[in-house]
Design a protein around this motif. Structure first.
Motif, PDB file in Angstrom:
ATOM      1  N   ASN A   1     -10.472  -1.452  -2.175  1.00 11.91           N
ATOM      2  CA  ASN A   1     -10.710  -0.030  -1.956  1.00 11.91           C
ATOM      3  C   ASN A   1     -12.032   0.249  -1.254  1.00 11.91           C
ATOM      4  O   ASN A   1     -12.639   1.305  -1.436  1.00 11.91           O
ATOM      5  CB  ASN A   1     -10.639   0.737  -3.285  1.00 11.91           C
ATOM      6  CG  ASN A   1     -10.379   2.217  -3.090  1.00 11.91           C
ATOM      7  OD1 ASN A   1      -9.661   2.613  -2.162  1.00 11.91           O
ATOM      8  ND2 ASN A   1     -10.952   3.042  -3.940  1.00 11.91           N
TER       9      ASN A   1
ATOM     10  N   PHE B   1       1.372   1.779  -9.776  1.00 10.28           N
ATOM     11  CA  PHE B   1       1.679   2.312  -8.458  1.00 10.28           C
ATOM     12  C   PHE B   1       3.167   2.606  -8.275  1.00 10.28           C
ATOM     13  O   PHE B   1       3.662   2.665  -7.156  1.00 10.28           O
ATOM     14  CB  PHE B   1       1.174   1.377  -7.360  1.00 10.28           C
ATOM     15  CG  PHE B   1      -0.187   1.753  -6.845  1.00 10.28           C
ATOM     16  CD1 PHE B   1      -0.333   2.739  -5.885  1.00 10.28           C
ATOM     17  CD2 PHE B   1      -1.317   1.136  -7.340  1.00 10.28           C
ATOM     18  CE1 PHE B   1      -1.590   3.102  -5.420  1.00 10.28           C
ATOM     19  CE2 PHE B   1      -2.578   1.482  -6.879  1.00 10.28           C
ATOM     20  CZ  PHE B   1      -2.720   2.473  -5.924  1.00 10.28           C
TER      21      PHE B   1
ATOM     22  N   SER C   1      -3.172   7.927  -2.768  1.00  9.63           N
ATOM     23  CA  SER C   1      -3.573   6.821  -1.910  1.00  9.63           C
ATOM     24  C   SER C   1      -3.320   7.128  -0.442  1.00  9.63           C
ATOM     25  O   SER C   1      -4.122   6.759   0.419  1.00  9.63           O
ATOM     26  CB  SER C   1      -2.804   5.547  -2.295  1.00  9.63           C
ATOM     27  OG  SER C   1      -2.947   4.546  -1.316  1.00  9.63           O
TER      28      SER C   1
ATOM     29  N   VAL D   1      -3.562   0.350   2.087  1.00  6.81           N
ATOM     30  CA  VAL D   1      -2.480   0.649   1.146  1.00  6.81           C
ATOM     31  C   VAL D   1      -1.525   1.669   1.774  1.00  6.81           C
ATOM     32  O   VAL D   1      -1.003   1.421   2.849  1.00  6.81           O
ATOM     33  CB  VAL D   1      -3.042   1.089  -0.222  1.00  6.81           C
ATOM     34  CG1 VAL D   1      -1.992   0.954  -1.315  1.00  6.81           C
ATOM     35  CG2 VAL D   1      -4.263   0.233  -0.612  1.00  6.81           C
ATOM     36  N   TYR D   2      -1.312   2.826   1.138  1.00  2.00           N
ATOM     37  CA  TYR D   2      -0.330   3.787   1.666  1.00  2.00           C
ATOM     38  C   TYR D   2      -0.892   4.664   2.791  1.00  2.00           C
ATOM     39  O   TYR D   2      -0.132   5.274   3.542  1.00  2.00           O
ATOM     40  CB  TYR D   2       0.194   4.675   0.543  1.00  2.00           C
ATOM     41  CG  TYR D   2       1.093   3.955  -0.433  1.00  2.00           C
ATOM     42  CD1 TYR D   2       2.441   3.749  -0.154  1.00  2.00           C
ATOM     43  CD2 TYR D   2       0.597   3.462  -1.639  1.00  2.00           C
ATOM     44  CE1 TYR D   2       3.261   3.087  -1.050  1.00  2.00           C
ATOM     45  CE2 TYR D   2       1.411   2.801  -2.542  1.00  2.00           C
ATOM     46  CZ  TYR D   2       2.747   2.617  -2.244  1.00  2.00           C
ATOM     47  OH  TYR D   2       3.553   1.947  -3.133  1.00  2.00           O
TER      48      TYR D   2
ATOM     49  N   GLU E   1     -12.005   9.186   4.500  1.00  3.51           N
ATOM     50  CA  GLU E   1     -11.590   8.500   3.278  1.00  3.51           C
ATOM     51  C   GLU E   1     -12.639   7.452   2.936  1.00  3.51           C
ATOM     52  O   GLU E   1     -13.464   7.081   3.791  1.00  3.51           O
ATOM     53  CB  GLU E   1     -10.206   7.862   3.485  1.00  3.51           C
ATOM     54  CG  GLU E   1      -9.704   6.938   2.394  1.00  3.51           C
ATOM     55  CD  GLU E   1      -9.530   7.574   1.034  1.00  3.51           C
ATOM     56  OE1 GLU E   1     -10.182   8.603   0.784  1.00  3.51           O
ATOM     57  OE2 GLU E   1      -8.783   7.035   0.204  1.00  3.51           O
TER      58      GLU E   1
END
Length: 675
Positions: free
Chosen positions: A95, A441, A450, A479-480, A547
């Protein structure tokens, strides 16, 4: 000034809490905390608590320590911390948080050492501390002269840190942090083959194991004839691995060399049962599309985007080495989270964590894959059986066909368009799979959190429906967000193109004035000379993302007719850019990933098996396809932000829009069927 409480507990973004012990002198060393130590020969050693998977954590730690101790980065020797969350706090690399969470604790630890040394010198000279300064590995006084750190180690170790005020070096006095000079501190070691990766681990007396893996998804061994394999030279043992306690399952061959293990694996005669031998990713895509609601909540322009499976495919395939002994376990692995791995292994083996040692090696790429323990579990099972150290090696084919893939997804975007051509209302409907490696998830709200980072002033709603995943899925760079942003930005580009709107002006009109995204968008437009018409035969794409505490805007220039990307410009605001060349390298890496996935890389499944096996058919970009990449770091007063995943989503969106030109983008890879 750092308070006593802050000094003893550490400080940083997130939940990193590290105890800082009273200084100690051991074998001629000043050890004021778990991160930094100095010896009476003048050596400075820093412990790097988190793995470096290529993102440059080791370099940043060296810079932080050198800045506070007033030396050069080359003066700081680095040691990689073993897995131990009680000593070092959380050790996971995920992350885009590593540098953010280490920034204050490492600075504080290093400043503590400096202040102890300065205080020791002031007491020796009987002068006020304020008259002393640290630089070039010594404490200086205008009348008393110079005392090298090595001469102060014993006196500094005798001090009580509770009585020594600690002050961090203010940013306006930084010599190293934020400067453009200097690359990675380990660049020479990497490029000359001195860096030891997980695949280089081979303890004395160590054996090698490879695993015969299922020929289709979910299969398990039915019958095993290992007669021929056991008779081959160098073969030590053959054993069945049971998932999930021993990895993904299969039949392992343990031998004295890699060549012997691979030959013996080929000699196994295995029949398989169960699983899904007829699985086909085209059918999975159809299932996702069929799960979209019958009607969108917004009438107007509509577009459906299809996103493929993606493999991580790091340059270093999966591997791990383990040595199970009567008194404990040692693991050598290129893991992304040595602390959690140690805890898991101790729990699984039923032993105290103190008897488990996880040595973190260098990693030849990770991108989310090495957060998972399956190669380590295979190595532990093999070592326990062999009674010796065993390295489990995955071939490139093993790695490609037994990954935890980025999930497929389908996105339906709808927008009501106003008379000025601008969107006034929107809907984004997503159907995807969960991440099987982390059951939480499967929660649609978490997937939405996400992925959904739509920054523009267009009201609407985002909904997520989750279908069961038919194969292993896991964390993949961003990720997404990589899927959500790709669809949202390309849909916005289509809206602008239909209305004849300038793509940069369109986004500026929908972003808050004076925002970070506004600034990076203006900067990248200037760098790309946006106001000039594109050259004949070329097209441009634009995308933005805020982000991980950072902001970025990307403009790509391409020749749609040849699908050749010519240039990619990026402007990034990461708050404080501690290591500018590292910032550029991270963005460049994301651009190459984006280029690869837009131009053709995807994973497909036919007759129950992943069809792709190597970089020959998993079409990652070649060096001749990589465009000129221009990265501008935008000065900022914002707090330190994350970077490792930031550039991938907008770079992919901008590249696809540029390659598409006047053709609407409907999925990834561009112009190729998904699944």
């Amino acid at each position: 000034m750092i308070s006593r409480r802050t000094l003893l507990r550490g400080a940083g973004v997130g939940a990193l809490v590290v105890a800082v012990p009273v200084p100690a002198l051991a074998a001629g060393e000043l050890v004021p905390n778990v991160f930094v130590r100095l010896d009476d020969a003048g050596r400075i050693t820093a412990t790097v608590p988190r793995p470096d998977t290529g993102q440059g954590v080791r370099t940043v730690v060296a810079l932080l320590v050198a800045e506070e101790l007033a030396v050069e980065a080359d003066d700081v020797a680095l040691e990689q911390a073993p897995g131990d969350t009680e000593r070092f706090g959380p050790q996971g690399v995920a992350n885009s948080t590593s540098v953010r969470q280490l920034f204050t604790p490492i600075r504080t630890a290093s400043a503590t050492a400096r202040c102890l040394l300065v205080t020791a010198a002031a007491q020796r000279w009987r002068v006020p501390v304020a008259e002393c300064t640290a630089r070039d590995g010594a404490v200086h006084h205008p009348r008393r002269g110079r005392a090298p750190y090595r001469s102060l180690v014993h006196a500094a170790a005798a001090l009580d840190p509770a009585t020594v005020p600690v002050e961090l070096t203010p940013q306006d006095r930084w010599r190293l942090l934020g400067r453009t000079r200097g690359g990675r501190v380990d660049a020479r070691a990497i490029t000359t083959g001195q860096t030891r990766y997980g695949i280089d681990s081979r303890p004395p007396g160590g054996l090698v194991a490879v695993v015969a893996r299922p020929p289709w998804l979910g299969a398990v061994p039915d019958t095993i004839d290992d007669t021929a394999a056991r008779a081959m030279p160098g073969v030590v043992d053959v054993l069945t691995l049971t998932a999930p306690a021993e990895g993904q399952g299969g039949v392992a061959v343990i031998a004295r060399s890699t060549h012997q293990a691979l030959r013996a694996r080929d000699a196994l005669r295995i029949t398989w049962r169960g699983g899904t031998p007829t699985a086909d990713s085209r059918a999975w895509l159809a299932d996702l599309k069929a799960a979209l609601p019958a009607q969108s909540p917004v009438d107007g322009l509509q577009r459906v985007f299809e996103m493929p499976l993606l493999a991580h495919a790091p340059m270093e395939p999966m591997n791990a080495t383990a040595h199970v002994r009567p008194d404990g376990l040692t693991v050598w692995a290129p893991t992304q989270d040595p602390g959690s791995l140690r805890t898991q292994l101790a729990r699984q083996l039923g032993v105290p964590a103190t008897s488990v040692r996880v040595e973190t090696t260098a990693s030849g790429g990770a991108f989310g894959r090495r957060i998972e323990p399956d190669p380590v579990l295979e190595a532990v099972a093999c070592s326990r059986r062999a009674g010796a150290p065993v390295q489990v090696l995955w071939t490139r084919v093993d790695d490609m066909r037994n990954d935890s893939y980025r999930p497929m997804s389908v996105h339906r975007l709808s927008a009501e368009i106003g008379p000025d051509g601008l969107p006034v209302r929107r809907a984004h409907e997503v159907v995807t799979w969960p991440l099987t490696v982390l059951p939480i998830f499967s929660n649609p709200a978490l997937i939405k959190a996400s992925g959904d980072h739509f920054p523009y002033a267009v009201p609407g709603e985002v909904t997520v429906a989750v279908r069961p995943a038919p194969l292993r899925t896991g964390f993949w760079r961003s990720v997404y967000a990589g899927q959500f942003v790709y669809a949202e930005e390309n849909f916005l580009s289509e809206i602008g193109r239909r209305a004849g709107l300038d793509q940069v002006a369109l986004r500026r009109s929908l972003l808050p004035a004076g925002s970070r995204l506004h600034r990076v968008l203006d900067t990248v437009a200037d760098r790309a000379r946006w106001t000039r018409p594109p050259a004949p035969g070329t097209a441009r794409g634009v995308a933005c993302l805020e982000e991980y505490g950072s902001a970025i805007a990307v403009i790509a220039v391409a020749e749609p007719s040849s699908r050749r990307v010519l240039r990619v410009h990026a402007a990034v605001d990461v708050g404080v850019a501690l290591h500018p060349s590292g910032v550029r390298a991270q963005v460049e890496g994301c651009v190459v990933d984006a280029l690869s996935t837009v131009l053709g890389a995807q994973i497909t499944v036919r007759e129950g098996q992943v069809a792709e096996s190597t970089f020959g058919d998993y079409r990652w970009a070649r060096i001749g396809q990589v465009p000129d990449i221009d990265v501008t770091i935008v000065p900022s007063t914002a707090p330190l932000g994350g970077l490792g995943e930031l550039a991938y989503p907008p770079a992919a969106a901008a590249i696809a829009a540029a390659i598409g030109g006047d053709t609407p983008v409907t999925g990834m890879p561009f112009g190729t069927g998904v699944g």
